[in-house]
Write a protein that holds these residues in place. Structure first.
Motif, PDB file in Angstrom:
ATOM      1  N   PHE A   1       0.831  -1.206   0.000  1.00  0.00           N
ATOM      2  CA  PHE A   1       0.000   0.000   0.000  1.00  0.00           C
ATOM      3  C   PHE A   1       0.868   1.260   0.000  1.00  0.00           C
ATOM      4  O   PHE A   1       0.616   2.213  -0.753  1.00  0.00           O
ATOM      5  CB  PHE A   1      -0.915  -0.018   1.241  1.00  0.00           C
ATOM      6  CG  PHE A   1      -1.796   1.192   1.371  1.00  0.00           C
ATOM      7  CD1 PHE A   1      -3.018   1.262   0.707  1.00  0.00           C
ATOM      8  CD2 PHE A   1      -1.408   2.276   2.154  1.00  0.00           C
ATOM      9  CE1 PHE A   1      -3.839   2.376   0.826  1.00  0.00           C
ATOM     10  CE2 PHE A   1      -2.213   3.403   2.276  1.00  0.00           C
ATOM     11  CZ  PHE A   1      -3.428   3.442   1.612  1.00  0.00           C
ATOM     12  N   VAL A   2       1.891   1.274   0.849  1.00  0.00           N
ATOM     13  CA  VAL A   2       2.771   2.440   0.943  1.00  0.00           C
ATOM     14  C   VAL A   2       3.486   2.672  -0.378  1.00  0.00           C
ATOM     15  O   VAL A   2       3.540   3.805  -0.891  1.00  0.00           O
ATOM     16  CB  VAL A   2       3.787   2.259   2.090  1.00  0.00           C
ATOM     17  CG1 VAL A   2       4.853   3.363   2.043  1.00  0.00           C
ATOM     18  CG2 VAL A   2       3.080   2.274   3.433  1.00  0.00           C
ATOM     19  N   ASN A   3       4.075   1.621  -0.947  1.00  0.00           N
ATOM     20  CA  ASN A   3       4.825   1.760  -2.204  1.00  0.00           C
ATOM     21  C   ASN A   3       3.938   2.239  -3.346  1.00  0.00           C
ATOM     22  O   ASN A   3       4.375   3.008  -4.216  1.00  0.00           O
ATOM     23  CB  ASN A   3       5.480   0.432  -2.578  1.00  0.00           C
ATOM     24  CG  ASN A   3       6.633   0.080  -1.663  1.00  0.00           C
ATOM     25  OD1 ASN A   3       7.238   0.970  -1.059  1.00  0.00           O
ATOM     26  ND2 ASN A   3       6.934  -1.209  -1.538  1.00  0.00           N
ATOM     27  N   GLU A   4       2.692   1.800  -3.356  1.00  0.00           N
ATOM     28  CA  GLU A   4       1.803   2.127  -4.463  1.00  0.00           C
ATOM     29  C   GLU A   4       1.264   3.549  -4.382  1.00  0.00           C
ATOM     30  O   GLU A   4       1.055   4.208  -5.406  1.00  0.00           O
ATOM     31  CB  GLU A   4       0.643   1.131  -4.498  1.00  0.00           C
ATOM     32  CG  GLU A   4      -0.218   1.263  -5.756  1.00  0.00           C
ATOM     33  CD  GLU A   4      -1.028   0.011  -6.035  1.00  0.00           C
ATOM     34  OE1 GLU A   4      -2.018   0.119  -6.785  1.00  0.00           O
ATOM     35  OE2 GLU A   4      -0.672  -1.070  -5.519  1.00  0.00           O
ATOM     36  N   TYR A   5       1.044   4.070  -3.155  1.00  0.00           N
ATOM     37  CA  TYR A   5       0.336   5.353  -3.032  1.00  0.00           C
ATOM     38  C   TYR A   5       1.144   6.479  -2.381  1.00  0.00           C
ATOM     39  O   TYR A   5       0.619   7.573  -2.200  1.00  0.00           O
ATOM     40  CB  TYR A   5      -0.957   5.145  -2.225  1.00  0.00           C
ATOM     41  CG  TYR A   5      -1.919   4.195  -2.881  1.00  0.00           C
ATOM     42  CD1 TYR A   5      -2.479   4.495  -4.123  1.00  0.00           C
ATOM     43  CD2 TYR A   5      -2.248   2.981  -2.272  1.00  0.00           C
ATOM     44  CE1 TYR A   5      -3.367   3.613  -4.732  1.00  0.00           C
ATOM     45  CE2 TYR A   5      -3.139   2.101  -2.878  1.00  0.00           C
ATOM     46  CZ  TYR A   5      -3.689   2.421  -4.102  1.00  0.00           C
ATOM     47  OH  TYR A   5      -4.559   1.550  -4.710  1.00  0.00           O
ATOM     48  N   LYS A   6       2.406   6.253  -2.057  1.00  0.00           N
ATOM     49  CA  LYS A   6       3.184   7.267  -1.333  1.00  0.00           C
ATOM     50  C   LYS A   6       3.366   8.578  -2.104  1.00  0.00           C
ATOM     51  O   LYS A   6       3.667   9.611  -1.487  1.00  0.00           O
ATOM     52  CB  LYS A   6       4.551   6.707  -0.946  1.00  0.00           C
ATOM     53  CG  LYS A   6       5.436   6.348  -2.131  1.00  0.00           C
ATOM     54  CD  LYS A   6       6.729   5.698  -1.653  1.00  0.00           C
ATOM     55  CE  LYS A   6       7.620   5.316  -2.825  1.00  0.00           C
ATOM     56  NZ  LYS A   6       8.862   4.626  -2.361  1.00  0.00           N
ATOM     57  N   SER A   7       3.163   8.540  -3.418  1.00  0.00           N
ATOM     58  CA  SER A   7       3.279   9.776  -4.210  1.00  0.00           C
ATOM     59  C   SER A   7       1.920  10.322  -4.632  1.00  0.00           C
ATOM     60  O   SER A   7       1.846  11.257  -5.434  1.00  0.00           O
ATOM     61  CB  SER A   7       4.140   9.517  -5.459  1.00  0.00           C
ATOM     62  OG  SER A   7       5.446   9.128  -5.094  1.00  0.00           O
ATOM     63  N   SER A   8       0.859   9.743  -4.086  1.00  0.00           N
ATOM     64  CA  SER A   8      -0.487  10.190  -4.452  1.00  0.00           C
ATOM     65  C   SER A   8      -0.817  11.515  -3.775  1.00  0.00           C
ATOM     66  O   SER A   8      -0.139  11.944  -2.833  1.00  0.00           O
ATOM     67  CB  SER A   8      -1.522   9.138  -4.044  1.00  0.00           C
ATOM     68  OG  SER A   8      -1.604   9.049  -2.631  1.00  0.00           O
TER      69      SER A   8
END
Length: 623
Positions: free
Chosen positions: A431-438
């Motif tokens: 979850f962190v890797n996928e959305y940390k730049s959202s």
């Protein structure tokens, strides 16, 4: 029961004594309610044989000014009743030298010098009405600019020689050592009765929260606003009713800027009120500083430290949310900046749209926080929804995700969830890797509070080692993502500012500087070269307007929370230093007249501004 009723009984008795030859003192700390008490006493105890005049000595510089204030208080009464004022001229009388404003236009129309020891009605106000003796209430003794010896001698003459009843209102603790010795000798001789005021918070809140104010406070029906304010005030232990009144007024103004949708949410409103009052009172007491608030220090526990921030945290935020970031709270409470408050509020968990169900029902994770009220079938359906969202790595606000994994861990260890701890750990990393730049991560900073999310909900697994470890990972990534977002937002704001500054007309420029960003040091982000370019293409008339606009920005006749604009905007000094250097170097190619105008602009405006800003640079963060 009124805690000051004994004072009222004694004061009523004092007013009936014929020529008591001593003064009556009501003492108490600043903001304890002394003035509030005496005003209510005067209003609720009409006297048949006395005329009570209350005068504040605050900022008065001579006893003559006290006489003028007394006359100003009495004269409209007599004038409106078309009554003649006469005086008995007695030995040892006071000299009253008055500048009299007869037509209330603010200008003295004449001067009268008479020796008066009694102010009487030569013609009676009403048939059969007896003449009234004068009673003087002298407030703010310790705040007067009159030498203390003069003030005390004046009071002594009133009570001992002229037999006038005098009620004194003072904070005795505020006299310095030298004044204290003088005052002690005077008190023993002249003051016959002394009473310490007790704060009557109940009745004062009833008065402050009268119907008109209560309407403005917009409290949902579930909230008892009086009890909420009273509880915070007592926890704050800052016994200053004047500051409490200011905070109620500030909160009312703040609510006018919030959309009704938000103010009608009972949970949000409760925590909003608690946090607003807590932070406001701590700032006003000096326990909390603006810079520390901006750095979120009151919202995290500094273990082993007994500093102001830890005290604030332990008072209010161990198990209670603070809603907004410290930076936003500082803008609200220290700068009065409210233009972005609805946007910030819309991002709170209470108002994030439930994407899984287009209903008014709370999302599954919120309902599971109150699992004790659920039936088996309801629980099974809700835990299934949360598990599915974790498995599918459904995007959501990182604060919400923390609650989801906290719930999953809690029920996994109770064997009421199908997700294992290793799977939850792996899913969290994904979850962190996928959305940390959202956008959600770039605009949201997770709370440092160990037990809650900072927005109103307690973690089910707050003390669980597995959750604590995952929370630390998310917190670290949240800090990095939010800082990246801040840099992007700062760059976008600076680019937009430079564009506006370069191409706007002077009136739009004035609005940008002195209205939209009145309390924000935006010039610290502006290119000095762009400003020089703007001056270069300005007409002489525009240059004059810019000069006036700059003077207004750093005006010293207005303060916010006790700070001048030079203190608030001190970060702009480097911008003006760079502008001054460019003006001195002759960077602008201009006609001889404009060159002279620019030289004057630098000498008369820019250089004095630089000196003022540098002088206040060290005090700019003080509240």
């Amino acid at each position: 029961m009124n805690p000051n009723e004994h004072i009222s009984e004694n004061l009523r008795n004092y007013l009936t004594i014929e020529a008591p030859e001593y003064a009556f003192l009501i003492s108490g700390d600043w903001g304890a309610g002394k003035t509030h008490y005496i005003d209510n006493f005067i209003a609720s105890n009409p006297q048949e044989k006395t005329r009570i005049i209350k005068i504040s000595l605050f900022s008065l510089a001579s006893t003559k000014e006290i006489n003028e204030k007394i006359f100003e208080a009495i004269y409209p009464f007599f004038a409106n009743q078309k009554v003649k004022l006469a005086g008995k001229l007695l030995k040892g009388a006071l000299s009253f030298g008055f500048k009299v404003d007869l037509n209330s236009d603010g200008k003295p129309d004449g001067t009268t010098n008479v020796k008066l020891d009694k102010l009487e009605l030569f013609e009676k106000i009403y048939p059969g009405d007896s003449n009234k003796d004068l009673v003087l209430v002298l407030d703010d003794i310790e705040r007067s600019s009159i030498p203390l010896k003069d003030t005390l001698g004046y009071i002594n003459e009133l009570t001992e020689i002229l037999k006038v009843r005098v009620v004194l209102i003072a904070n005795e603790k505020q006299f310095n050592e030298e004044e204290g010795e003088i005052y002690s000798r005077f008190k023993e001789k002249v003051i016959g009765k002394t009473f310490e005021i007790s704060q009557d918070v109940e009745s004062i809140l009833d008065e402050l929260l009268r119907v008109s104010v209560a309407v403005k406070l917009k409290a949902p029906k579930e909230i008892c606003i009086k009890e909420e304010i009273k509880n915070i005030y007592e926890v704050a232990d800052y016994r200053n009713l004047r500051k409490l009144k200011q905070t109620i007024s500030d909160f009312s103004h703040f609510l006018q800027c919030l959309q009704k949708t938000y103010t009608q949410h009972p949970v949000f409103y409760k925590y909003l009120l608690r946090t607003f009052f807590a932070l406001s009172l701590e700032l006003k007491s000096g326990q909390l500083k603006e810079g520390d608030l901006e750095g979120d220090k009151p919202f995290s526990n500094s273990r082993g430290k007994d500093d102001g921030e830890s005290i604030v945290f332990n008072k209010y935020f161990i198990n209670s949310p603070h809603l907004y970031s410290g930076k936003i709270w500082a803008e609200i409470l220290c700068k009065g900046k409210l233009n972005n408050i609805n946007e910030a509020t819309s991002k709170l968990v209470y108002f994030i749209e439930n994407t899984s169900k287009k209903t008014k029902e709370d999302p599954a994770w919120v309902q599971l926080l109150d699992y004790e009220k659920l039936e088996e079938n309801e629980f099974s359906e809700l835990i299934r929804i949360v598990e599915q969202e974790i498995v599918q790595c459904t995007e959501c606000d990182p604060r919400i995700y923390l609650h989801k994994i906290s719930i999953a861990i809690y029920f996994s260890k109770l064997k009421l969830s199908s997700l294992s701890i290793p799977f939850i750990t792996k899913a969290t990393k994904r979850f962190v890797n996928e959305y940390k730049s959202s956008e959600a991560w770039l605009t949201t900073q997770l709370s440092g509070n160990t037990f809650s999310d900072g927005i109103g909900y307690i973690y089910l697994s707050a003390k669980d080692p597995s959750f604590i470890d995952l929370r630390k990972r998310l917190l670290a990534q949240s800090k990095d993502s939010f800082e990246t977002g801040e840099q992007l937002r700062a760059k976008r704001a600076a680019d937009a500012l430079n564009e506006q500054f370069t191409n706007s007309d002077v009136k739009t420029l004035a609005k940008l500087l002195n209205k939209d960003n009145e309390y924000t040091p935006i010039l610290a982000k502006l290119s000095p070269d762009d400003f020089i370019g703007r001056l270069e293409k300005s007409t002489n008339k525009d240059l004059q307007f810019i000069s006036e606009m700059v003077s207004f920005r750093y005006r010293d006749n207005h303060t916010l929370n006790g700070r001048t604009f030079s203190q608030i905007l001190h970060e702009e000094h480097k911008f003006w230093e760079a502008v001054s250097e460019r003006l001195k170097s002759g960077q602008i190619k201009a006609t001889s007249l404009k060159s002279h105008l620019l030289e004057m602009f630098n000498e008369n405006k820019v250089i004095p501004i630089i000196k003022s800003l540098i002088k206040n640079a060290k005090t700019g963060s003080a509240y």
